[in-house]
Design a protein around this motif. Sequence first.
Motif, PDB file in Angstrom:
ATOM      1  N   GLY A 106      45.477  26.205-131.427  1.00 43.94           N
ATOM      2  CA  GLY A 106      45.715  27.599-131.097  1.00 43.94           C
ATOM      3  C   GLY A 106      46.736  28.210-132.040  1.00 43.94           C
ATOM      4  N   TYR A 107      46.998  29.504-131.858  1.00 48.29           N
ATOM      5  CA  TYR A 107      47.920  30.236-132.718  1.00 48.29           C
ATOM      6  C   TYR A 107      48.834  31.109-131.869  1.00 48.29           C
ATOM      7  CZ  TYR A 107      44.706  28.857-136.396  1.00 48.29           C
ATOM      8  OH  TYR A 107      43.930  28.127-137.253  1.00 48.29           O
ATOM      9  N   THR A 108      50.057  31.292-132.349  1.00 48.02           N
ATOM     10  CA  THR A 108      51.041  32.129-131.656  1.00 48.02           C
ATOM     11  C   THR A 108      51.695  33.073-132.655  1.00 48.02           C
ATOM     12  OG1 THR A 108      51.530  30.395-130.049  1.00 48.02           O
ATOM     13  CG2 THR A 108      53.180  32.113-130.302  1.00 48.02           C
ATOM     14  N   ILE A 109      51.808  34.333-132.272  1.00 50.48           N
ATOM     15  CA  ILE A 109      52.564  35.314-133.048  1.00 50.48           C
ATOM     16  C   ILE A 109      53.601  35.924-132.108  1.00 50.48           C
ATOM     17  CG2 ILE A 109      52.496  37.540-134.239  1.00 50.48           C
ATOM     18  CD1 ILE A 109      49.775  36.812-135.310  1.00 50.48           C
ATOM     19  N   LYS A 110      54.868  35.933-132.579  1.00 48.04           N
ATOM     20  CA  LYS A 110      55.941  36.549-131.796  1.00 48.04           C
ATOM     21  C   LYS A 110      56.330  37.863-132.451  1.00 48.04           C
ATOM     22  CE  LYS A 110      58.076  32.386-129.985  1.00 48.04           C
ATOM     23  NZ  LYS A 110      59.337  31.628-129.936  1.00 48.04           N
ATOM     24  N   MET A 111      56.528  38.872-131.607  1.00 48.68           N
ATOM     25  CA  MET A 111      56.912  40.193-132.088  1.00 48.68           C
ATOM     26  C   MET A 111      58.182  40.632-131.364  1.00 48.68           C
ATOM     27  SD  MET A 111      53.184  42.003-132.280  1.00 48.68           S
ATOM     28  CE  MET A 111      53.597  43.139-133.579  1.00 48.68           C
ATOM     29  N   LYS A 112      58.998  41.409-132.053  1.00 48.48           N
ATOM     30  CA  LYS A 112      60.261  41.891-131.503  1.00 48.48           C
ATOM     31  C   LYS A 112      60.171  43.399-131.270  1.00 48.48           C
ATOM     32  CE  LYS A 112      63.780  39.824-131.295  1.00 48.48           C
ATOM     33  NZ  LYS A 112      64.298  39.061-130.167  1.00 48.48           N
ATOM     34  N   ILE A 113      60.631  43.845-130.097  1.00 48.63           N
ATOM     35  CA  ILE A 113      60.688  45.269-129.775  1.00 48.63           C
ATOM     36  C   ILE A 113      62.037  45.793-130.269  1.00 48.63           C
ATOM     37  CG2 ILE A 113      60.683  46.982-127.936  1.00 48.63           C
ATOM     38  CD1 ILE A 113      59.106  44.919-126.244  1.00 48.63           C
ATOM     39  N   VAL A 114      61.998  46.790-131.174  1.00 46.71           N
ATOM     40  CA  VAL A 114      63.212  47.337-131.780  1.00 46.71           C
ATOM     41  C   VAL A 114      63.307  48.820-131.429  1.00 46.71           C
ATOM     42  CG1 VAL A 114      64.422  47.765-133.947  1.00 46.71           C
ATOM     43  CG2 VAL A 114      63.026  45.708-133.692  1.00 46.71           C
TER      44      VAL A 114
END
Length: 185
Positions: free
Chosen positions: A87-95
């Motif tokens: 599987g794959y994971t992408i993390k994103m940050k709320i700015v």
Amino acid sequence: MSTELVDKLATELEIPEGVTVTYNKPMITVQGPLGKTWKSFKKIPVTIEVTDGKVLFKAQGTRDKNRAIMNTARSLIRNLCEGVVEGYTIKMKIVFSHFPITVKVDGKTVLIENFQGERAARKTKIWGDTKVVPKGDDVIITGHVLTDVSQTAAEIENGSRVKNKDHRVFLDGVYKFEKKKGIEN
């Protein structure tokens, strides 16, 4: 044709354990522990053959362009095989600087609320069987198809783009900061 040229125009890919790959022209189906996915090779000019634990690829010409297309097809199938196993994971940050942005999931859409004080929520699409989980200031996107996970992350990032203001000053948005193999909760 020399044997060196023939070697460059054909390649193979080992199928990992626990993964089944079937090929019914033009569709490749890959099934593994995390799920099932498929890809159409209708418009990709390469000869594909699935035999005893290997996928064989042959370029349909002798140019460098044909070899590049063959290697692209190999990479596509390799990513599908890796995806149904790990599987794959992408993390994103709320700015945000002033108006606190909230990200919510509603079915197959992601709602980006209160972006720069806007009343209406911005909506983006979730592709395929991708899961989007907002956790505090982070948004975690997971799935077993790399193209679906990446496209969902791109839609969220584009959906939170600053319009009609200087983007060097107004840095609000949802930005990708980590991409890796494996599904993280």
